[in-house]
Design a protein around this motif. Structure first.
Motif, PDB file in Angstrom:
ATOM      1  N   GLY A  88       0.821  -1.209   0.000  1.00 33.32           N
ATOM      2  CA  GLY A  88       0.000   0.000   0.000  1.00 33.32           C
ATOM      3  C   GLY A  88       0.853   1.257   0.000  1.00 33.32           C
ATOM      4  O   GLY A  88       0.576   2.213  -0.729  1.00 33.32           O
ATOM      5  N   TRP A  89       1.886   1.256   0.816  1.00 32.53           N
ATOM      6  CA  TRP A  89       2.800   2.408   0.848  1.00 32.53           C
ATOM      7  C   TRP A  89       3.451   2.601  -0.526  1.00 32.53           C
ATOM      8  O   TRP A  89       3.464   3.698  -1.066  1.00 32.53           O
ATOM      9  CB  TRP A  89       3.862   2.225   1.924  1.00 32.53           C
ATOM     10  N   ASN A  90       3.996   1.515  -1.082  1.00 35.19           N
ATOM     11  CA  ASN A  90       4.663   1.615  -2.387  1.00 35.19           C
ATOM     12  C   ASN A  90       3.701   2.074  -3.475  1.00 35.19           C
ATOM     13  O   ASN A  90       4.053   2.901  -4.314  1.00 35.19           O
ATOM     14  CB  ASN A  90       5.309   0.279  -2.759  1.00 35.19           C
ATOM     15  N   HIS A  91       2.479   1.544  -3.460  1.00 32.87           N
ATOM     16  CA  HIS A  91       1.488   1.942  -4.465  1.00 32.87           C
ATOM     17  C   HIS A  91       1.101   3.409  -4.301  1.00 32.87           C
ATOM     18  O   HIS A  91       0.992   4.142  -5.282  1.00 32.87           O
ATOM     19  CB  HIS A  91       0.237   1.074  -4.368  1.00 32.87           C
ATOM     20  N   SER A  92       0.885   3.834  -3.059  1.00 34.72           N
ATOM     21  CA  SER A  92       0.464   5.224  -2.847  1.00 34.72           C
ATOM     22  C   SER A  92       1.571   6.207  -3.207  1.00 34.72           C
ATOM     23  O   SER A  92       1.300   7.259  -3.774  1.00 34.72           O
ATOM     24  CB  SER A  92      -0.018   5.439  -1.409  1.00 34.72           C
TER      25      SER A  92
END
Length: 179
Positions: A88-92
């Motif tokens: 989620g962090w990487n995608h955001s």
């Protein structure tokens, strides 16, 4: 001196209220809590996942496996939410900074999780492949877990043959939202 203390206290309280309001708005606007679910629709909160969702939606896996069943560890809640948080962090970050490419590639960690889940769900087929490894795999590429990936042969499962964000059939029609 009393007047300065009041200004500092009121300023601090106001700053905390503004920060809390912005946080609540961000949680609401990003539909953040939906990411705690296992619903595949949570994955299309971000438009970069529309092609993955659209192709999965028309795949043979639609009725038996959602996004989290393939892309996250199964059985270990801590590992599942750790992976969810990292992804989620990487995608955001990639979405916010516009650093993703039209053809999104899975990370090595993500590929390992998907491979483990392919083997887990297709245990009987995996066992047969292991028994007949000399027929299906060269002796040099090791076991199914560390060698050839399932999607090297099954490259159209479950996301189809088109992997580009801008050329996936049915992609533009994906408008579903979490309930």
């Amino acid at each position: 001196m009393e007047k300065n203390k009041k200004i500092v206290v009121y300023g601090t309280v106001l700053s905390l209220l503004i920060a809390a309001s912005l946080f609540v708005y961000t949680v609401y606007a990003s539909n953040m809590l939906s990411y705690l679910s296992s619903d595949p629709k949570a994955c299309i909160n971000c438009h970069t996942m529309n092609s993955a969702y659209a192709t999965w939606q028309r795949s043979s896996h639609r009725n038996v496996a959602g996004c989290v069943d393939c892309h996250l560890p199964v059985g270990d809640v801590v590992a599942k939410y750790k992976s969810k948080a990292i992804d989620g962090w990487n995608h955001s970050v990639a979405f916010t900074l516009n650093t993703y490419e039209n053809n999104i590639q899975i990370s090595d960690d993500g590929a390992s999780r998907v491979q483990a889940n392919c083997i887990r769900c297709h245990a009987s087929e995996s066992a047969t492949l292991k028994l007949n490894a000399d027929k299906y795999h060269s002796g040099e590429d090791g076991s199914l877990e560390t060698g050839r990936k399932c999607w090297e042969c099954h490259k159209y499962v479950p996301h189809g043959k088109v992997r580009s964000l801008i050329s996936t059939p049915y992609n533009l029609g994906v408008k579903e939202k979490m309930k």
